[in-house]
Design a protein around this motif. Structure first.
Motif, PDB file in Angstrom:
ATOM      1  N   THR A 275       0.853  -1.193   0.000  1.00 30.88           N
ATOM      2  CA  THR A 275       0.000   0.000   0.000  1.00 30.88           C
ATOM      3  C   THR A 275       0.886   1.240   0.000  1.00 30.88           C
ATOM      4  O   THR A 275       1.560   1.543   0.993  1.00 30.88           O
ATOM      5  N   VAL A 276       0.885   1.948  -1.131  1.00 36.38           N
ATOM      6  CA  VAL A 276       1.731   3.121  -1.310  1.00 36.38           C
ATOM      7  C   VAL A 276       0.856   4.361  -1.114  1.00 36.38           C
ATOM      8  O   VAL A 276       0.019   4.690  -1.965  1.00 36.38           O
ATOM      9  N   LEU A 277       1.034   5.064   0.008  1.00 38.79           N
ATOM     10  CA  LEU A 277       0.185   6.213   0.328  1.00 38.79           C
ATOM     11  C   LEU A 277       0.615   7.483  -0.405  1.00 38.79           C
ATOM     12  O   LEU A 277      -0.194   8.383  -0.595  1.00 38.79           O
ATOM     13  N   ASN A 278       1.875   7.536  -0.807  1.00 33.48           N
ATOM     14  CA  ASN A 278       2.327   8.707  -1.564  1.00 33.48           C
ATOM     15  C   ASN A 278       3.632   8.361  -2.255  1.00 33.48           C
ATOM     16  O   ASN A 278       4.405   7.522  -1.778  1.00 33.48           O
ATOM     17  N   VAL A 279       3.900   9.001  -3.392  1.00 30.75           N
ATOM     18  CA  VAL A 279       5.170   8.843  -4.107  1.00 30.75           C
ATOM     19  C   VAL A 279       5.676  10.232  -4.486  1.00 30.75           C
ATOM     20  O   VAL A 279       4.897  11.110  -4.901  1.00 30.75           O
ATOM     21  N   VAL A 280       6.993  10.417  -4.341  1.00 28.70           N
ATOM     22  CA  VAL A 280       7.625  11.713  -4.618  1.00 28.70           C
ATOM     23  C   VAL A 280       9.013  11.452  -5.192  1.00 28.70           C
ATOM     24  O   VAL A 280       9.725  10.549  -4.732  1.00 28.70           O
ATOM     25  N   TYR A 281       9.398  12.241  -6.179  1.00 24.84           N
ATOM     26  CA  TYR A 281      10.762  12.207  -6.698  1.00 24.84           C
ATOM     27  C   TYR A 281      11.619  13.228  -5.947  1.00 24.84           C
ATOM     28  O   TYR A 281      11.176  14.362  -5.710  1.00 24.84           O
ATOM     29  N   ASP A 282      12.857  12.820  -5.587  1.00 25.98           N
ATOM     30  CA  ASP A 282      13.770  13.816  -5.022  1.00 25.98           C
ATOM     31  C   ASP A 282      14.545  14.468  -6.160  1.00 25.98           C
ATOM     32  O   ASP A 282      14.369  14.131  -7.334  1.00 25.98           O
ATOM     33  N   LYS A 283      15.428  15.395  -5.827  1.00 26.45           N
ATOM     34  CA  LYS A 283      16.102  16.165  -6.871  1.00 26.45           C
ATOM     35  C   LYS A 283      17.121  15.325  -7.637  1.00 26.45           C
ATOM     36  O   LYS A 283      17.535  15.698  -8.734  1.00 26.45           O
ATOM     37  N   ASP A 284      17.527  14.166  -7.061  1.00 27.80           N
ATOM     38  CA  ASP A 284      18.449  13.274  -7.755  1.00 27.80           C
ATOM     39  C   ASP A 284      17.726  12.270  -8.634  1.00 27.80           C
ATOM     40  O   ASP A 284      18.369  11.453  -9.291  1.00 27.80           O
ATOM     41  N   GLY A 285      16.400  12.309  -8.641  1.00 28.00           N
ATOM     42  CA  GLY A 285      15.628  11.384  -9.463  1.00 28.00           C
ATOM     43  C   GLY A 285      15.257  10.103  -8.761  1.00 28.00           C
ATOM     44  O   GLY A 285      14.656   9.212  -9.374  1.00 28.00           O
ATOM     45  N   ASN A 286      15.617   9.969  -7.479  1.00 18.86           N
ATOM     46  CA  ASN A 286      15.186   8.795  -6.720  1.00 18.86           C
ATOM     47  C   ASN A 286      13.694   8.906  -6.411  1.00 18.86           C
ATOM     48  O   ASN A 286      13.173  10.008  -6.194  1.00 18.86           O
ATOM     49  N   VAL A 288      10.691   8.126  -3.905  1.00 18.86           N
ATOM     50  CA  VAL A 288      10.413   7.809  -2.508  1.00 18.86           C
ATOM     51  C   VAL A 288       8.953   7.411  -2.385  1.00 18.86           C
ATOM     52  O   VAL A 288       8.060   8.144  -2.823  1.00 18.86           O
ATOM     53  N   ALA A 289       8.716   6.268  -1.774  1.00 17.92           N
ATOM     54  CA  ALA A 289       7.359   5.756  -1.587  1.00 17.92           C
ATOM     55  C   ALA A 289       7.026   5.776  -0.098  1.00 17.92           C
ATOM     56  O   ALA A 289       7.663   5.080   0.697  1.00 17.92           O
ATOM     57  N   ALA A 290       6.016   6.603   0.267  1.00 18.76           N
ATOM     58  CA  ALA A 290       5.509   6.614   1.640  1.00 18.76           C
ATOM     59  C   ALA A 290       4.502   5.477   1.757  1.00 18.76           C
ATOM     60  O   ALA A 290       3.453   5.488   1.106  1.00 18.76           O
ATOM     61  N   LEU A 291       4.820   4.517   2.590  1.00 20.22           N
ATOM     62  CA  LEU A 291       4.037   3.286   2.637  1.00 20.22           C
ATOM     63  C   LEU A 291       3.144   3.233   3.866  1.00 20.22           C
ATOM     64  O   LEU A 291       3.317   3.990   4.825  1.00 20.22           O
ATOM     65  N   ASP A 292       2.231   2.284   3.805  1.00 19.73           N
ATOM     66  CA  ASP A 292       1.389   2.014   4.962  1.00 19.73           C
ATOM     67  C   ASP A 292       2.217   1.442   6.111  1.00 19.73           C
ATOM     68  O   ASP A 292       1.797   1.490   7.255  1.00 19.73           O
TER      69      ASP A 292
END
Length: 939
Positions: A275-286, A288-292
């Motif tokens: 369950t992925v509650l949010n996804v965001v790219y950092d400035k390096d292109g990685n 990040v998945a905020a999970l349950d």
């Protein structure tokens, strides 16, 4: 057996044990320096690339949404609470609530799910309100759409709100519906985001993706719709070439928009939670998945990718080969096949290949598998045995007719004929294991024996080799590797590095090794068709790009990747170069593919590395300096009593794979060795100015970054400026005292010298005086002796004179008798006797005359002896007669009257009469003693 597998970007996992917070994470934002902030059930999580910190909001509720604002504030939305975090001077954050002015129903606005901002205001979106907070005055305005709000976004400067009635644009304080958005499926809208040039992407929960083009809303059909609809979209993020979709049921899909391919991440291939509650790219292109449950990071721009096969591990990677149709992968478990590059397709296990697969080699287009159980031909998905019962290490081409296979028990000669390979027989003359060998351009076999490196000369007719030892091990544990590079045989050892060239001569070729990292041991070495040199050395995988193959000219510096956390199989290191940019290595956990285009050795910059805090280790780790997402300038001064410091540092350049080195100037001569440590301690620093420098190495790209902090250790109070001033005053005063002391000492010395001089003079004078007195005494004694002598002489003369005087009467009696005798003779007429008597009398008279002369001498001598008595007496009594003077003298001499009478030629009576008359003349009393009078006379 087939397994779902493929190449995928590496994953980094964080769970609640790592960040010490709640399991659920609802939102993620990044600050300007790429620090990560997560909205967690327990509050705000801060991750600076190395350390986690947790901050709570005022009412300690779960944080649902975040916004990093250009004003360098982090806005946070929670349950009935919102505000912002601002950095302090010690690297921490301080929370400021914005809800103090809210009362009544407005104070119970519920959860804040999204936060946006424009130039003038910040917008906090709840289930029922869009709350506008003025940035300058912080005045609140509640905008009520009249429907349940699903989500909101700021797109191209405008605020958009998705509700159960459609999607609206905020104009002033009015919400205007977008054309056709009311026709969207009656389902949740999870995300609004910019798309293309002027479009808006609308992601729904279970109806796929839609596009608003400015005029209408229409469905965006993709080949991934079934995945989106069946797994329920919960979050979405995009870059220019990627679209990341987080779902409720099946984790994360990362779609390459240019190639229309996708990578999938779920619990089966490494994701912590589906369950992925949010996804965001950092400035390096990685990504990040905020999970349950936790936070995962997909390292998308990584220099390497891993071969992942779900829950089934392929085993340790020993060998691999890339053919036109796909990969063959040899491990400790057996042989696998996977089609080229296509992620998500099956990996197939080759039947009857169980056990160690040591090498895969192509000889005349035929793929041979060197296996623990024998030597096999790989025919598509099957193995055909050539030799069984002996283990095989590798196969090398010998010439157009033969190949040589290295086995556990020596060498085998393979014969090529008619597109097939057969075993001619075992080669005699070498009975040791042939694990490591290569064949030079002249046909000599270079291999290892128990004694060292040897060269074997093969006679193919009788299948026998002649052995020549060329290097003997200096230690039993010496480790030697032999490689074939550009028709050269390369032998490497820590103390023995040699090259066998095209002439077949073993030489020490320093120029060749200078194109690597120098003459030392290499675990793996291979070149590609372009002449590039790839090699494993220590913990590094490096490639030296060839500029000119004819002149063997290479780039000055190699491109290097540090294998931090990637462990090749020790003793069986494998390196396979595919093309100009890609290579594969075997690892304990499988296979790793590298792309040298992401290897980068740039010059040092001052970005993305920081000194997180400076702590006093002697004062309960008190922080005296800290950096947050805003670096607050500070003058760092350290009291000398707390001159032991700990420097905590870190970097946000990547989520994993970082090494650090640091130094303190002027304490350290050079930087420390690269390590994963993020702190450094120094104790008992002397007062002065210091510069702490720290570098970080991104092991994925080879980039290095540096930062520094200057600080000053204050001197102890006894070495402070005011102490030095006091010391100076004391020194001056001391010098003054010393000067006075020496001046007084000089004066005293002069006085002592003068005193000693005077004393010496006085002593000399005293001595001289004593000597003079002594001389005077001696002179007096001599004078006294002289005077005594003279006195004795004079006294003798006086005595003589007195004696003569006493004898006058006798003389007169004698004269009388002589005259009487002469008369008697004359009467008897004895003339001659009478004349004789007269002559005698005349002589006596002459003697009498000389006696008169003696009296004068008597007076002189008497005056000398008696202090001029006669002269003084004469002066006082000038009328005295001669006899009276003589009487006075005799009386003074203490003579009695009867003694004086003869001397005066008088009778005693006559003397008494003379005394009487003289007393009378002198007018002396009768009672006065004349003798005493004359003794006292003249005193």
């Amino acid at each position: 057996m087939s397994l779902s597998a493929g190449w995928q970007a590496p994953l980094l996992h964080f769970d609640y044990k790592d960040y010490h917070g709640g399991t659920q994470n609802w939102d993620v934002v990044f600050s300007a320096n790429n620090w990560m902030y997560a909205a967690n059930n327990y509050g705000l999580l801060e991750y600076d690339g190395d350390r986690w910190k947790l901050y709570v909001v005022r009412n300690n509720t779960a944080v649902r949404s975040l916004l990093y604002d250009e004003a360098e504030l982090i806005y946070a939305g929670a349950t009935n609470e919102f505000g912002y975090f601002e950095p302090n001077a010690f690297g921490g954050l301080r929370y400021v609530s914005l809800t103090d002015s809210l009362t009544g129903d407005y104070a119970n606005f519920g959860e804040v799910w999204n936060i946006h901002s424009d130039a003038e205001a910040v917008y906090f979106q709840t289930d029922n309100y869009l709350i506008r907070s003025d940035k300058r005055t912080q005045d609140m305005k509640f905008i009520v759409p009249g429907a349940h709000i699903y989500c909101s976004a700021t797109i191209r400067g405008g605020v958009y709100v998705a509700t159960s009635d459609g999607v609206f644009a905020l104009v002033g304080e009015q919400l205007n519906i977008l054309n056709g958005s009311d026709k969207l499926p009656k389902t949740q809208i999870r995300k609004l985001m910019p798309w293309g040039d002027n479009q808006i992407l609308i992601a729904t929960f279970d109806a796929g993706l839609y596009i608003y083009d400015g005029m209408q809303v229409k469905k965006l059909n993709t080949k991934y719709d079934h995945f989106f609809i069946s797994n329920k979209i919960y979050s979405i993020a995009a870059t220019e070439d990627q679209l990341a979709v987080g779902t409720v049921r099946s984790g994360l899909a990362v779609i390459n928009l240019h190639e229309d391919t996708a990578q999938y991440f779920d619990v089966h291939n490494g994701l912590n939670n589906n369950t992925v509650l949010n996804v965001v790219y950092d400035k390096d292109g990685n990504l990040v998945a905020a999970l349950d449950n936790g936070i995962d990071v997909v390292l998308l721009p990584s220099a390497y990718s891993t071969f992942f096969s779900g829950s089934h591990a392929l085993g340790s990677g020993y060998t691999s080969i890339l053919l036109k149709h796909g990969y063959y992968l040899g491990t400790n478990q057996g042989l696998y096949y996977h089609s080229y590059r296509n992620s998500g397709e099956s990996v197939n296990f080759i039947d009857h290949s169980d056990g160690q697969v040591w090498s895969l080699d192509t000889i005349s287009g035929i793929l041979l598998c060197s296996h623990h159980s024998g030597l096999y031909v790989v025919d598509d998905m099957h193995l055909k045995p050539l030799v069984e019962g002996d283990g095989f290490w590798r196969v090398r081409n010998y010439n157009s007719q033969y190949a040589i296979a290295g086995a556990y028990s020596g060498f085998y000669l393979l014969e090529k004929s008619g597109g097939k390979i057969s075993v001619k027989g075992k080669i005699k003359g070498f009975r040791h294991t042939a694990m490591n060998f290569e064949i030079d351009a002249k046909g000599a076999i270079w291999t290892l024996s128990p004694e060292g490196v040897c060269r074997l000369t093969l006679n193919t007719e009788d299948m026998r080799v002649k052995q020549d030892n060329v290097y003997t091990y200096t230690h039993p544990q010496d480790y030697v590797k032999i490689f074939k590079v550009n028709d050269n045989v390369v032998i490497t050892n820590e103390s023995f590095c040699r090259v066998v060239g095209k002439e077949g001569v073993l030489t020490r070729d320093s120029a060749f090794f200078n194109n690597l990292d120098g003459e030392h041991f290499y675990q793996a070495l291979q070149s590609n068709d372009n002449g590039d040199l790839w090699y494993l050395s220590g913990d590094n995988l490096s490639v030296r790009k060839c500029i000119d193959r004819q002149t063997h000219t290479y780039e000055l510096q190699p491109r290097t990747f540090v294998l931090n956390g990637i462990q090749p199989v020790l003793g069986f290191e494998w390196l396979d170069v595919f093309n100009d940019n890609e290579a594969m290595i075997g690892a304990v956990d499988g296979f790793i593919r590298f792309d040298s285009r992401h290897f980068n050795n740039e010059e040092l910059t001052h970005d993305d590395v920081y000194v997180r805090s400076v702590e006093l280790t002697q004062a309960n780790d008190s922080v005296i300096y800290g950096e947050s997402f805003v670096k607050i300038p500070a003058v760092v001064e350290v009291n000398y009593d707390y001159n032991s410091l700990r420097f905590n540092y870190g970097s946000s350049i990547t989520m994993s794979g970082k090494l650090y080195q640091s130094c303190l100037e002027p304490v350290d001569d050079d930087f420390s060795r690269w390590s994963t440590s993020t702190s450094r301690e120094y104790t008992s620093l002397h007062e002065g100015k210091y510069t702490f420098r720290v570098r970080v190495l991104d092991i994925q790209t080879g980039e290095q970054h540096e930062t520094s902090i200057r600080f000053r250790v204050l001197p102890p109070w006894h070495r402070s400026w005011w102490a030095w001033l006091i010391y100076m005053i004391l020194v001056i005063f001391g010098l003054y005292l010393v000067y006075n002391y020496f001046e007084q000492r000089y004066i005293n010395a002069n006085e002592r010298m003068e005193f000693e001089k005077n004393r010496a003079i006085h002593e000399r004078e005293k001595q001289h005086l004593l000597e003079a007195n002594e001389w005077e005494r001696k002179l007096r004694e001599l004078q006294k002796e002289k005077d005594d002598y003279e006195l004795r002489s004079k006294s003798q003369e006086i005595s003589n004179l007195l004696l003569n005087q006493v004898n006058r009467k006798d003389f007169a009696d004698d004269v009388r008798k002589e005259i009487e005798g002469a008369v008697a003779d004359l009467e008897q007429r004895h003339v001659s006797p009478a004349l004789k008597k007269l002559r005698t009398l005349m002589a006596k008279l002459d003697s009498r005359e000389s006696g008169e002369v003696d009296w004068k001498r008597f007076e002189e001598n008497f005056d000398i002896v008696n202090d001029k008595f006669i002269r003084k007496l004469t002066a006082q009594y000038p009328w005295l007669s001669r006899n009276e003077k003589h009487l006075c003298v005799y009386i003074r001499m203490g003579l009695y009257t009867k003694e004086i009478a003869p001397l005066l030629n008088m009778s005693v009576r006559g003397v008494e009469m003379l005394r009487y008359r003289m007393r009378k003349k002198m007018e002396l009393n009768r009672d006065e003693n004349l003798e005493q009078y004359f003794r006292d006379f003249g005193d």
